[in-house]
Design a protein around this motif. Structure first.
Motif, mmCIF file in Angstrom:
data_model
loop_
_atom_site.group_PDB
_atom_site.id
_atom_site.type_symbol
_atom_site.label_atom_id
_atom_site.label_comp_id
_atom_site.label_asym_id
_atom_site.label_seq_id
_atom_site.Cartn_x
_atom_site.Cartn_y
_atom_site.Cartn_z
ATOM 1 N N ASP A 184 0.810 -1.217 0.000
ATOM 2 C CA ASP A 184 0.000 0.000 0.000
ATOM 3 C C ASP A 184 0.843 1.266 0.000
ATOM 4 O O ASP A 184 0.491 2.254 -0.658
ATOM 5 N N TRP A 222 7.305 -0.161 5.478
ATOM 6 C CA TRP A 222 6.415 -0.715 4.462
ATOM 7 C C TRP A 222 5.026 -0.919 5.061
ATOM 8 O O TRP A 222 4.894 -1.425 6.186
ATOM 9 N N PHE A 223 3.990 -0.548 4.336
ATOM 10 C CA PHE A 223 2.603 -0.734 4.752
ATOM 11 C C PHE A 223 1.932 -1.698 3.777
ATOM 12 O O PHE A 223 1.954 -1.477 2.555
ATOM 13 N N TYR A 224 1.338 -2.754 4.297
ATOM 14 C CA TYR A 224 0.648 -3.719 3.446
ATOM 15 C C TYR A 224 -0.500 -4.334 4.252
ATOM 16 O O TYR A 224 -0.308 -4.851 5.342
ATOM 17 N N GLU A 273 -0.817 -4.492 8.223
ATOM 18 C CA GLU A 273 0.477 -4.592 8.882
ATOM 19 C C GLU A 273 1.479 -3.607 8.293
ATOM 20 O O GLU A 273 1.302 -3.102 7.174
ATOM 21 N N CYS A 274 2.545 -3.361 9.044
ATOM 22 C CA CYS A 274 3.667 -2.555 8.568
ATOM 23 C C CYS A 274 4.956 -3.228 9.009
ATOM 24 O O CYS A 274 4.982 -4.022 9.960
ATOM 25 N N ASP A 286 1.095 -4.890 13.626
ATOM 26 C CA ASP A 286 -0.143 -4.257 13.186
ATOM 27 C C ASP A 286 0.041 -2.743 13.100
ATOM 28 O O ASP A 286 0.710 -2.141 13.942
ATOM 29 N N ILE A 287 -0.570 -2.138 12.068
ATOM 30 C CA ILE A 287 -0.515 -0.682 11.942
ATOM 31 C C ILE A 287 -1.122 -0.024 13.170
ATOM 32 O O ILE A 287 -0.633 0.996 13.657
ATOM 33 N N SER A 330 -6.368 1.979 9.891
ATOM 34 C CA SER A 330 -5.434 0.974 10.382
ATOM 35 C C SER A 330 -5.237 -0.176 9.416
ATOM 36 O O SER A 330 -4.530 -1.139 9.738
ATOM 37 N N SER A 331 -5.847 -0.108 8.216
ATOM 38 C CA SER A 331 -5.666 -1.179 7.227
ATOM 39 C C SER A 331 -6.106 -0.672 5.860
ATOM 40 O O SER A 331 -6.857 0.306 5.756
ATOM 41 N N VAL A 368 0.721 6.532 2.125
ATOM 42 C CA VAL A 368 1.229 7.259 3.284
ATOM 43 C C VAL A 368 2.337 8.171 2.776
ATOM 44 O O VAL A 368 3.222 7.737 2.039
ATOM 45 N N PHE A 384 -1.846 9.859 6.209
ATOM 46 C CA PHE A 384 -2.403 8.551 5.889
ATOM 47 C C PHE A 384 -3.634 8.772 5.008
ATOM 48 O O PHE A 384 -4.645 9.315 5.467
#
Length: 719
Positions: A417, A430-432, A435-436, A447-448, A460-461, A466, A482
């Motif tokens: 993401d 990294w954001f996916y 999770e990050c 978890d984000i 949060s998902s 970002v 975000f």
């Protein structure tokens, strides 16, 4: 509410092409739009069923809005003008141009010369603008030139309005709004000075038909709708009565009146004029005292009426501030109140455009401080692949960085993401999905919501992107953005070792992308593919589009930009400090703004940013004599300085437009209109005070330009 039966005149034409429905905003779409806005505007409001009292209020407001729109869209022009008439509001006719004319000797004489009041000057062309001086002018012995005021002269109009149909109450509209004197007189006539002919007879105007008999050849002038009205038949006891004569069917009706040209009669400073009745004189427009204006339409008349009925004392919009300052502070030539939301340089770095970047990207990584490259991540047949590109242009940036490859957990999730990093040598985050993950061996996903516990649950998902903005005042301070859907959440953080900690005293704010980044197209306002921040400018990427925008903070003040009046000739270079605002004027503006602003509104008062640039041009004179060469060079320089002047320049002679960039074509356009110049062969724009040629001069939002050095080369070669 049911719609009326269709009007046959509004149906599709004989070819079957349907007529669009302009009143397409109905009750249910209004309700649906309000409900869609609730999650962003009032997230705690979760019950959107029809049983909720709040939804009942929304439906009541939507029904009322639907009814108002229905009625407004069916109001005819005649009904609008009838309302204006009841209010006592009359749209104003076109106004004349008032200028200062410079007369100069052209015959070489040096003796005393009298130029009488009423001396006519005119422009060239098939439809010249004619002006007459309003006062006498005396050129003393040895005096070569002098300046006097002149006003535009009226243009006569003869117009056939139509033919009578033999019925009472005929109305005949004129194409233009006739001019009428606005100064008080002892016995004012009714209506503007019109000459109405019915057949071969001139009919006079009356204030009312009440005392008119059936044979009285008279008309009434409807100033609101700009119509000649003939005698009506009105109900009376035992039948009806005719007030005023009705012409026979087929009788022609014509009118003679006078008008001003409006903006077509505008004369920019420097326009050459021909002196009609005085030999041995030349004339030019020295300055514009009052520009001509077009006739008002009904919208402008209503706006003016509202301002007159309720004097403006409290500023709600930027235009309100500008009007109040202009009315109560003397010594200013121009005022601009703006949020300054457009980048000074709207060019997009090559690395962010397509090609060479992929048409659609999953994320884009750009260092927040001193970025050298942009790394685009895209889906290459199920594999997330990086494409590093230098920000200076296309090419291989030294083979890229081995760390550009996505970490194993991200690759296995086949989901990416966003990627952020604070510096070229700092680890990435990294954001996916939900999770990050930080770079580096031994790093584990989290978890984000755990890494950023202050984030709202819906951020949060499944983020769209970002972005990170560096604080220039602190090496470890950043603002994180975000993005998700049409909204974003931002907060100030301090970066520690592989963590972002919220700054003490900061708070997170949820905003709409469209409101915080004005100027973005609708495509980029929702779910951007990637957002890169370079030099404080946000670059939104969506598909093949890349658009720059500035972030407008929630507490950003409005900028009140002031331009003083210049006493100097606009054709000459401005002296140092001429653009500074006098202290007393600045203090007056601060006082007026402080008294008229809304509670909590912040404004910053000062002068605009002036972008200085130079001009180099080559022109050809009409002859090769030394005098003509110098005359061509001087005239070209003066015309250029006048055209780019902050208060007397621009296409309309009212000052260079706010925020408008300068192109070489602007210089060519000016030089082509200089009578002393045969033509221009080469033009260059110089950055700053002549530090190098540039294709255009970028101007910031709310900025103006200043001409520095002007280098005019005179080419006398044939060809």
């Amino acid at each position: 509410m049911t719609d009326p039966p269709p009007d046959p005149s509004d149906a599709s034409d004989a070819s079957g092409v349907p007529v669009p429905d302009l009143d397409d905003l109905r009750f249910q779409p209004l309700v649906d739009a309000a409900k869609r806005a609730l999650p962003q505007r009032a997230p705690e409001w979760t019950d959107h069923n029809v049983s909720d009292p709040g939804v009942t209020l929304i439906e009541a407001c939507a029904e009322r809005t639907d009814q108002l729109l229905y009625r407004v869209h069916r109001m005819t022009a005649r009904q609008r003008y009838a309302l204006l008439r009841l209010m006592g509001v009359t749209p104003l006719p076109a106004s004349p141009a008032r200028i200062a004319v410079m007369f100069a000797r052209a015959d070489g004489t040096t003796g005393r010369r009298e130029i009488p009041e009423g001396t006519e000057v005119r422009t060239e062309g098939e439809q010249p603008v004619v002006l007459a001086t309003t006062a006498p002018l005396t050129l003393a012995e040895g005096q070569s030139a002098g300046v006097v005021e002149a006003v535009e002269q009226l243009v006569p109009v003869t117009e056939a309005l139509g033919t009578s149909d033999g019925l009472p109450g005929g109305r005949f509209a004129t194409r233009h709004r006739p001019w009428g004197p606005g100064t008080p007189v002892s016995e004012p006539r009714f209506g503007p000075p019109l000459t109405v002919r019915v057949g071969d007879t001139v009919w006079p105007a009356v204030r009312t038909f009440a005392e008119a008999g059936p044979d009285d050849q008279i008309y009434w002038w409807d100033d609101a709708s700009c119509e000649v009205v003939l005698g009506p038949r009105v109900p009376a006891e035992g039948g009806s009565e005719q007030h005023g004569n009705v012409p026979l069917e087929g009788t022609g009706i014509s009118v003679e009146y006078q008008v001003y040209r409006g903006r077509k009669g505008s004369l920019p400073t420097g326009t050459p004029l021909t002196v009609v009745s005085q030999a041995g004189l030349s004339a030019t427009v020295h300055s514009v005292l009052a520009p001509s204006e077009d006739a008002e339409d009904w919208r402008q008349a209503l706006e003016r009426a509202g301002l007159g009925l309720a004097p403006l004392r409290r500023a709600v919009t930027a235009a309100d501030h500008e009007q109040i300052i202009g009315e109560h502070v003397a010594g200013l030539a121009r005022v601009r109140v703006t949020a300054l939301t457009r980048p000074t340089d709207s060019r997009v770095p090559t690395a962010l455009t397509q090609p060479p970047r992929p048409a659609e990207v999953l994320a884009c990584a750009v260092a927040a401080r001193d970025p050298l490259r942009a790394v685009h991540y895209f889906d290459d047949g199920g594999t997330i692949t990086p494409l590093p590109l230098p920000l200076g242009g296309p090419g291989d940036p030294d083979g890229g960085d081995a760390g550009d490859a996505v970490p194993g957990p991200v690759a296995r999730a086949k989901c990416l993401d966003a990627v952020i990093r604070t510096g070229e040598d700092n680890p990435r985050l990294w954001f996916y999905g939900a999770e990050c993950l930080w770079d580096g061996e031994g790093a584990s996903p989290q978890d984000i919501s755990s890494a950023f516990p202050d984030l709202p649950d819906d951020f949060s998902s499944q983020l769209d992107e970002v972005a990170v903005l560096a604080d220039p005042a602190s090496a470890d301070a950043y603002e994180l953005f975000f993005f998700k859907g049409e909204t974003f959440y931002h907060r100030a953080y301090t970066r520690t070792d592989r963590a972002f900690v919220p700054q003490a005293g900061s708070r997170g704010v949820r905003s709409l992308i469209s409101e915080a980044f004005p100027g973005l197209s609708p495509q980029c306002q929702v779910s951007p593919d990637a957002v890169a921040v370079i030099g404080g400018v946000f670059f939104f990427m969506k598909g093949t589009r890349t658009e720059p925008a500035l972030w407008r903070r929630e507490d950003d003040p409005l900028q009140v930009l002031l331009v003083p009046r210049f006493e100097e000739d606009p054709a000459e270079a401005l002296p140092e400090g001429a653009c500074d605002i006098p202290a007393d004027v600045l203090q007056s503006v601060v006082g007026v703004v402080g008294a008229s602003r809304l509670l909590g509104e912040r404004l910053r008062v000062g002068k605009p940013r002036y972008h200085r640039f130079g001009i180099a041009a080559t022109v050809r004179p009409w002859s090769s004599t030394a005098a003509d060469q110098e005359r061509s060079r001087r005239a070209a320089e003066q015309a250029l300085r006048r055209f780019f002047h902050p208060t007397a320049g621009g296409p309309d002679g009212r000052g260079w437009p706010w925020g408008r960039r300068v192109h070489a074509g602007d210089v060519f356009t000016v030089l082509e209109t200089v009578p002393e110049v045969r033509g221009a062969t080469d033009v260059s724009l110089l950055a700053g005070d002549g530090d190098g040629s540039v294709p255009s001069v970028e101007v910031s939002d709310g900025g103006l330009v200043l001409v520095g050095d002007v280098d005019i080369d005179v080419d006398i070669t044939e060809g």
